[in-house]
Design an enzyme around this catalytic site. Structure first.
Site, PDB file in Angstrom:
ATOM      1  N   LYS A  22      19.474  24.590 -67.566  1.00 24.98           N
ATOM      2  CA  LYS A  22      18.857  23.311 -67.963  1.00 24.98           C
ATOM      3  C   LYS A  22      17.367  23.282 -67.621  1.00 24.98           C
ATOM      4  CE  LYS A  22      19.147  19.346 -65.237  1.00 24.98           C
ATOM      5  NZ  LYS A  22      17.858  18.701 -65.110  1.00 24.98           N
ATOM      6  N   ARG A  93      12.804  13.451 -66.154  1.00 24.39           N
ATOM      7  CA  ARG A  93      11.716  13.951 -65.318  1.00 24.39           C
ATOM      8  C   ARG A  93      10.908  15.023 -66.067  1.00 24.39           C
ATOM      9  NH1 ARG A  93       8.648  13.458 -60.672  1.00 24.39           N
ATOM     10  NH2 ARG A  93       8.391  15.418 -59.566  1.00 24.39           N
ATOM     11  N   CYS A 117      16.514  11.518 -62.602  1.00 25.78           N
ATOM     12  CA  CYS A 117      17.483  11.119 -61.597  1.00 25.78           C
ATOM     13  C   CYS A 117      16.821  10.166 -60.615  1.00 25.78           C
ATOM     14  CB  CYS A 117      18.019  12.344 -60.860  1.00 25.78           C
ATOM     15  SG  CYS A 117      19.352  13.132 -61.764  1.00 25.78           S
ATOM     16  N   PRO A 123       6.844  11.948 -57.052  1.00 16.81           N
ATOM     17  CA  PRO A 123       5.439  11.937 -57.450  1.00 16.81           C
ATOM     18  C   PRO A 123       5.081  13.136 -58.336  1.00 16.81           C
ATOM     19  CG  PRO A 123       5.649  12.659 -55.171  1.00 16.81           C
ATOM     20  CD  PRO A 123       7.024  12.268 -55.630  1.00 16.81           C
ATOM     21  N   ILE A 124       3.989  12.998 -59.105  1.00 12.44           N
ATOM     22  CA  ILE A 124       3.499  14.153 -59.877  1.00 12.44           C
ATOM     23  C   ILE A 124       2.004  14.379 -59.614  1.00 12.44           C
ATOM     24  CG2 ILE A 124       5.265  14.055 -61.703  1.00 12.44           C
ATOM     25  CD1 ILE A 124       3.071  12.851 -63.519  1.00 12.44           C
ATOM     26  N   ASP A 125       1.565  13.957 -58.427  1.00 15.18           N
ATOM     27  CA  ASP A 125       0.147  14.088 -58.086  1.00 15.18           C
ATOM     28  C   ASP A 125      -0.337  15.542 -58.146  1.00 15.18           C
ATOM     29  OD1 ASP A 125       2.023  14.057 -55.795  1.00 15.18           O
ATOM     30  OD2 ASP A 125       0.264  14.639 -54.642  1.00 15.18           O
ATOM     31  N   ARG A 396      24.064  14.801 -68.616  1.00 13.87           N
ATOM     32  CA  ARG A 396      22.662  15.213 -68.754  1.00 13.87           C
ATOM     33  C   ARG A 396      22.493  16.689 -68.436  1.00 13.87           C
ATOM     34  NH1 ARG A 396      18.691  12.131 -65.239  1.00 13.87           N
ATOM     35  NH2 ARG A 396      17.755  14.123 -65.707  1.00 13.87           N
TER      36      ARG A 396
HETATM   37  C1  UD1 Z   1      12.703  20.519 -60.060  1.00 16.45           C
HETATM   38  C2  UD1 Z   1      14.080  20.335 -60.637  1.00 16.45           C
HETATM   39  C3  UD1 Z   1      14.956  19.563 -59.672  1.00 16.45           C
HETATM   40  C4  UD1 Z   1      14.950  20.206 -58.284  1.00 16.45           C
HETATM   41  C5  UD1 Z   1      13.533  20.454 -57.800  1.00 16.45           C
HETATM   42  C6  UD1 Z   1      13.473  21.244 -56.506  1.00 16.45           C
HETATM   43  C7  UD1 Z   1      13.508  20.213 -62.995  1.00 16.45           C
HETATM   44  C8  UD1 Z   1      13.443  19.400 -64.221  1.00 16.45           C
HETATM   45  N1  UD1 Z   1      13.934  19.605 -61.887  1.00 16.45           N
HETATM   46  O1  UD1 Z   1      12.151  19.227 -59.904  1.00 16.45           O
HETATM   47  O2  UD1 Z   1      16.272  19.543 -60.204  1.00 16.45           O
HETATM   48  O3  UD1 Z   1      15.607  19.365 -57.367  1.00 16.45           O
HETATM   49  O4  UD1 Z   1      12.784  21.184 -58.790  1.00 16.45           O
HETATM   50  O5  UD1 Z   1      14.085  22.479 -56.681  1.00 16.45           O
HETATM   51  O6  UD1 Z   1      13.221  21.391 -63.021  1.00 16.45           O
HETATM   52  N2  UD1 Z   1       6.076  16.825 -55.009  1.00 16.45           N
HETATM   53  C9  UD1 Z   1       4.940  16.108 -54.688  1.00 16.45           C
HETATM   54  N3  UD1 Z   1       3.989  15.986 -55.664  1.00 16.45           N
HETATM   55  C10 UD1 Z   1       4.134  16.541 -56.908  1.00 16.45           C
HETATM   56  C11 UD1 Z   1       5.289  17.262 -57.198  1.00 16.45           C
HETATM   57  C12 UD1 Z   1       6.254  17.395 -56.224  1.00 16.45           C
HETATM   58  O7  UD1 Z   1       4.785  15.592 -53.592  1.00 16.45           O
HETATM   59  O8  UD1 Z   1       3.223  16.396 -57.731  1.00 16.45           O
HETATM   60  C13 UD1 Z   1       7.124  16.974 -53.980  1.00 16.45           C
HETATM   61  C14 UD1 Z   1       8.412  16.254 -54.351  1.00 16.45           C
HETATM   62  O9  UD1 Z   1       8.379  14.904 -53.970  1.00 16.45           O
HETATM   63  C15 UD1 Z   1       9.447  17.066 -53.610  1.00 16.45           C
HETATM   64  C16 UD1 Z   1       8.858  18.503 -53.618  1.00 16.45           C
HETATM   65  O10 UD1 Z   1       7.485  18.351 -53.926  1.00 16.45           O
HETATM   66  O11 UD1 Z   1       9.534  16.633 -52.294  1.00 16.45           O
HETATM   67  C17 UD1 Z   1       9.475  19.454 -54.615  1.00 16.45           C
HETATM   68  O12 UD1 Z   1       9.448  18.877 -55.906  1.00 16.45           O
HETATM   69  P1  UD1 Z   1       9.362  19.764 -57.220  1.00 16.45           P
HETATM   70  O13 UD1 Z   1       9.651  21.200 -56.903  1.00 16.45           O
HETATM   71  O14 UD1 Z   1       8.092  19.445 -57.916  1.00 16.45           O
HETATM   72  O15 UD1 Z   1      10.554  19.189 -58.063  1.00 16.45           O
HETATM   73  P2  UD1 Z   1      10.605  19.088 -59.647  1.00 16.45           P
HETATM   74  O16 UD1 Z   1       9.891  20.244 -60.247  1.00 16.45           O
HETATM   75  O17 UD1 Z   1      10.214  17.750 -60.127  1.00 16.45           O
END
Ligand code: UD1
Length: 430
Positions: A22, A93, A117, A123-125, A396
């Site tokens: 996925k 997401r 979810c 966040p996506i900062d 999903r």
């Molecule tokens: C992806 C997966 C999700 C999985 C996660 C961790 C997808 C669609 N989803 O989510 O199922 O649980 O990887 O393996 O692929 N963070 C920040 N700022 C940011 C981005 C992330 O602080 O801009 C933090 C998040 O809050 C979290 C950590 O970084 O604590 C890891 O997140 P991330 O690896 O980015 O998760 P996703 O890619 O969104």
């Protein structure tokens, strides 16, 4: 309201074919927009998140055709880059990958805030900082706007290891002018798969799978045929289902190396594991013992496996300790297991699970995708009938979960019609 019902107590036996990943497909489908050409993707899982992503692409006038149930043809030659704010964007997401892809190809993206979810604030900062480093002006208002007339290479350090930020920066950088370096990059299999896909279109990405990825910008990308890797988390879910039911299951069409952290924990637990080239057999012959688990970025134990492991450990004698290190609050589902009789004590990011003799079926809720899978696994092992509510989350991310479990001998049924809704594209049903 529709439910999945499970009458527990049937050990699972047999083989299960694992679908395409996925989280790789959700990155690679938007990545296909970077080529002004036709891309054919194989092993695309048939799940609601993919249907959703395809609907978003159709809003951009991208032509998508199903060549067979798991193969899609993406023709983005007529793409009209416009603001994306539909419900489909907010549902998921992974819609954040459209920012990187559209910015990379057109120098401009306007995309609604991604959803997905609901277990935590997500966040996506880091994504946005990455786009800014590449020369984009980013504004967050009703939508996320990113724009530039010159994308250029940059040296980027991610403060936190983020899968999404790593992939999104790769998407934006692959057509940029010059060299981009992502330091402290995520190493997950889907990061590598996306890099391989970009390279199959003529991209120059190296180092994916290590914490330093180098992207040398190219002028354009061409079409490609690409097969998506198998789903590590789906495979891990069925491996765990084998253990919780004390059965004997072989997961097929997988990459065993991607499963290392999961198989290591199942071995520690006392399960019997046999590895083959593209399959793993999991069975239980003797007693199981408590575990200590800490989630971590790859190659550590995946956070997405945490809920199904907690469900399994609730029936393992002794006290297991699970620490969630990736997400702030990913234990909101635990009270559902407690309703079934589990003995779980939460202290912030740590769950202490004292194994109980039995779980008892009752009505429980899927609070998110992986928590939903955990509820189904608990139901497979519980006495009596478990009714899982809010199952849209499960559909999903798990292709044909009910059918796959039935083939393995589970007594499971569904009283709704939402599962793997067909996508109508170009007059064909996918
Ligand atoms: C992806 C997966 C999700 C999985 C996660 C961790 C997808 C669609 N989803 O989510 O199922 O649980 O990887 O393996 O692929 N963070 C920040 N700022 C940011 C981005 C992330 O602080 O801009 C933090 C998040 O809050 C979290 C950590 O970084 O604590 C890891 O997140 P991330 O690896 O980015 O998760 P996703 O890619 O969104």
């Amino acid at each position: 309201m529709s439910h999945i019902y499970i009458r527990g107590g049937h050990p699972l036996h047999g083989d299960v074919e694992i679908s395409g990943m996925k989280n790789a497909a959700l990155a690679i489908i938007p990545a296909a927009l970077l080529a002004d050409d036709v891309v054919v993707l194989e092993n695309v899982p048939h799940i609601a998140d993919i249907t959703n992503m395809i609907q978003i692409l159709q809003d951009l006038k991208v032509r998508i055709t199903y060549l067979d149930e798991h193969t899609i043809r993406i023709d983005s030659r007529g793409l009209q880059n416009q603001a994306l704010a539909s419900e489909a964007v907010h549902k998921m997401r992974a819609s954040y990958y459209l920012i990187g892809a559209l910015l990379g190809r057109y120098g401009k993206a306007a995309v609604g805030y991604p959803g997905g979810c609901n277990f935590v604030q997500r966040p996506i900062d880091l994504h946005l900082k990455g786009f800014e480093a590449l020369g984009a002006k980013v504004e967050v208002g009703d939508l996320i706007y990113a724009e530039t007339d010159h994308l250029h290479g940059a040296n980027i350090f991610l403060d936190i290891v983020s899968v999404g930020a790593t992939i999104n920066i790769m998407l934006a950088a692959v057509l940029a002018d010059g060299e981009t370096v992502i330091n402290n990059a995520a190493k997950e299999p889907h990061v590598v798969d996306t890099a391989n896909f970009l390279n199959s279109m003529g991209g120059r990405v190296s180092g994916a799978g290590t914490d330093r990825i180098v992207i040398r910008g190219v002028k354009s990308l061409h079409g490609a045929n690409y097969q998506i890797i198998p789903d590590q988390i789906e495979a891990g879910t069925y491996m765990t289902a084998a253990v919780i039911t004390k059965g004997d299951v072989t997961v097929r069409n997988i990459i065993p190396k991607h499963m290392s952290a999961i198989t290591a924990k199942l071995v520690d637990l006392g399960a019997t594991i046999q590895e083959f080239d593209d399959a793993i057999r999991v069975s239980v012959h003797g007693p199981l013992s408590e575990l200590m688990i800490k989630t971590a970025p790859y190659p550590g134990f995946p956070t997405d496996m945490q809920p199904v492991f907690v469900a399994m450990l609730s029936l393992v004698p002794g006290s297991s300790i699970v620490t969630e290190n990736v997400w702030d609050n990913r234990f909101s589902y635990v009270n559902q297991l407690v309703k079934m009789g589990a003995d779980i004590h939460l202290d912030g990011r740590i769950a202490v699970i004292k194994g109980v003799e039995k779980l008892t079926g009752c009505e429980i809720e899927a609070t998110d995708l992986r928590a939903g899978a955990a509820m189904v696994l608990a139901g497979l092992a519980a006495d009596g009938v478990t009714a899982v509510d809010n199952v849209k989350y499960i559909f999903r991310g798990y292709e044909s979960m009910i059918e796959k479990l039935r083939v393995l001998g589970a007594d499971i049924w569904y009283d709704g019609d939402e599962q793997n809704q067909p996508v109508v594209v170009e007059g064909k049903i996918g």
